[in-house]
Scaffold this motif. Structure first.
Motif, short mmCIF file in Angstrom:
data_model
loop_
_atom_site.label_atom_id
_atom_site.label_comp_id
_atom_site.label_asym_id
_atom_site.label_seq_id
_atom_site.Cartn_x
_atom_site.Cartn_y
_atom_site.Cartn_z
N LEU A 52 -25.26 94.20 19.58
CA LEU A 52 -24.32 95.32 19.64
C LEU A 52 -24.31 96.13 18.35
CD1 LEU A 52 -21.39 93.59 21.52
CD2 LEU A 52 -22.95 95.32 22.41
N ALA A 53 -24.42 95.45 17.22
CA ALA A 53 -24.48 96.16 15.94
C ALA A 53 -25.74 97.00 15.84
CB ALA A 53 -24.41 95.17 14.78
N HIS A 54 -26.83 96.47 16.34
CA HIS A 54 -28.09 97.22 16.34
C HIS A 54 -27.99 98.44 17.26
CE1 HIS A 54 -32.36 98.04 16.17
NE2 HIS A 54 -32.39 98.05 17.50
N ALA A 55 -27.44 98.22 18.45
CA ALA A 55 -27.31 99.33 19.42
C ALA A 55 -26.38 100.41 18.90
CB ALA A 55 -26.78 98.80 20.75
N GLY A 56 -25.33 100.02 18.18
CA GLY A 56 -24.39 100.99 17.62
C GLY A 56 -24.83 101.57 16.29
N LYS A 57 -25.99 101.14 15.82
CA LYS A 57 -26.56 101.62 14.56
C LYS A 57 -25.61 101.39 13.38
CE LYS A 57 -29.52 105.16 16.60
NZ LYS A 57 -29.60 104.64 17.90
N VAL A 58 -24.99 100.20 13.36
CA VAL A 58 -24.08 99.87 12.26
C VAL A 58 -24.60 98.72 11.40
CG1 VAL A 58 -22.01 100.73 13.41
CG2 VAL A 58 -22.68 98.35 13.75
N LEU A 59 -25.86 98.33 11.60
CA LEU A 59 -26.43 97.33 10.72
C LEU A 59 -26.55 97.92 9.33
CD1 LEU A 59 -29.19 95.61 12.85
CD2 LEU A 59 -27.08 94.63 12.01
N PRO A 60 -26.25 97.12 8.33
CA PRO A 60 -26.30 97.64 6.96
C PRO A 60 -27.68 98.16 6.58
CG PRO A 60 -25.31 95.46 7.02
CD PRO A 60 -25.84 95.73 8.39
N LYS A 61 -27.70 99.29 5.96
CA LYS A 61 -28.97 99.88 5.50
C LYS A 61 -29.56 99.08 4.34
CE LYS A 61 -28.87 103.36 8.27
NZ LYS A 61 -29.70 103.38 9.44
N GLN A 62 -28.75 98.22 3.72
CA GLN A 62 -29.24 97.42 2.60
C GLN A 62 -30.12 96.28 3.06
OE1 GLN A 62 -26.10 97.73 3.60
NE2 GLN A 62 -24.66 97.89 1.93
N LEU A 63 -30.13 96.00 4.37
CA LEU A 63 -30.98 94.91 4.86
C LEU A 63 -32.44 95.22 4.61
CD1 LEU A 63 -29.49 93.97 8.34
CD2 LEU A 63 -29.38 92.63 6.26
N PRO A 64 -33.21 94.22 4.26
CA PRO A 64 -34.65 94.46 4.11
C PRO A 64 -35.25 94.88 5.45
CG PRO A 64 -34.02 92.29 3.26
CD PRO A 64 -32.82 92.87 3.92
N LYS A 65 -36.37 95.55 5.37
CA LYS A 65 -37.01 96.08 6.58
C LYS A 65 -37.32 94.99 7.60
CE LYS A 65 -40.06 99.86 7.40
NZ LYS A 65 -41.02 100.78 6.82
N GLU A 66 -37.78 93.82 7.12
CA GLU A 66 -38.11 92.75 8.05
C GLU A 66 -36.86 92.20 8.75
OE1 GLU A 66 -37.91 91.18 3.89
OE2 GLU A 66 -39.26 92.60 4.83
N SER A 67 -35.72 92.22 8.08
CA SER A 67 -34.47 91.78 8.72
C SER A 67 -34.03 92.77 9.79
CB SER A 67 -33.36 91.62 7.69
OG SER A 67 -33.63 90.53 6.84
N ARG A 68 -34.20 94.05 9.53
CA ARG A 68 -33.86 95.06 10.55
C ARG A 68 -34.79 94.95 11.74
NH1 ARG A 68 -33.09 98.85 5.98
NH2 ARG A 68 -35.17 99.62 6.47
N ARG A 69 -36.06 94.66 11.49
CA ARG A 69 -37.02 94.48 12.58
C ARG A 69 -36.65 93.24 13.40
NH1 ARG A 69 -41.45 95.82 10.16
NH2 ARG A 69 -41.66 93.90 8.99
N ARG A 70 -36.26 92.16 12.74
CA ARG A 70 -35.85 90.93 13.44
C ARG A 70 -34.58 91.19 14.26
NH1 ARG A 70 -36.28 86.66 16.38
NH2 ARG A 70 -35.02 84.91 15.76
N ALA A 71 -33.67 92.00 13.73
CA ALA A 71 -32.45 92.34 14.47
C ALA A 71 -32.80 93.11 15.73
CB ALA A 71 -31.51 93.16 13.59
#
Length: 88
Positions: A52-71
């Motif tokens: 839901l956080a990914h769909a709402g685009k509220v994941l923190p921008k500070q996350l490393p790129k690989e963590s955002r990809r895993r999300a």
């Protein structure tokens, strides 16, 4: 976690606001959300939250790129998050 307050503006308008009474639960949730993509196999509840956080685009921008990809990969695993992310 929150409290209710009524505020007045210009002596005419009333507004109900709900400020945080205790910031600890929110901070703990943010920490869990940041750590979830790095976990090997998060539980179903955490997958749903990450989705839901990914769909709402509220994941923190500070996350490393690989963590955002895993999300993004975890988001596909949850049917509700997938529906929320679906355009249109």
């Amino acid at each position: 976690m929150i409290s209710a307050e009524t505020r007045r503006y210009l002596r005419i308008f009333k507004e109900e606001v709900f400020p945080e009474a205790d910031p600890e639960p929110r901070a703990a949730l943010h920490d869990r959300l940041r750590a979830a993509p790095a976990d090997g196999e998060p539980g179903a509840r955490m997958v749903a939250l990450v989705s839901l956080a990914h769909a709402g685009k509220v994941l923190p921008k500070q996350l490393p790129k690989e963590s955002r990809r895993r999300a993004a990969e975890l988001a596909v695993l949850d049917p509700v998050g997938e529906l929320v992310a679906r355009p249109g």
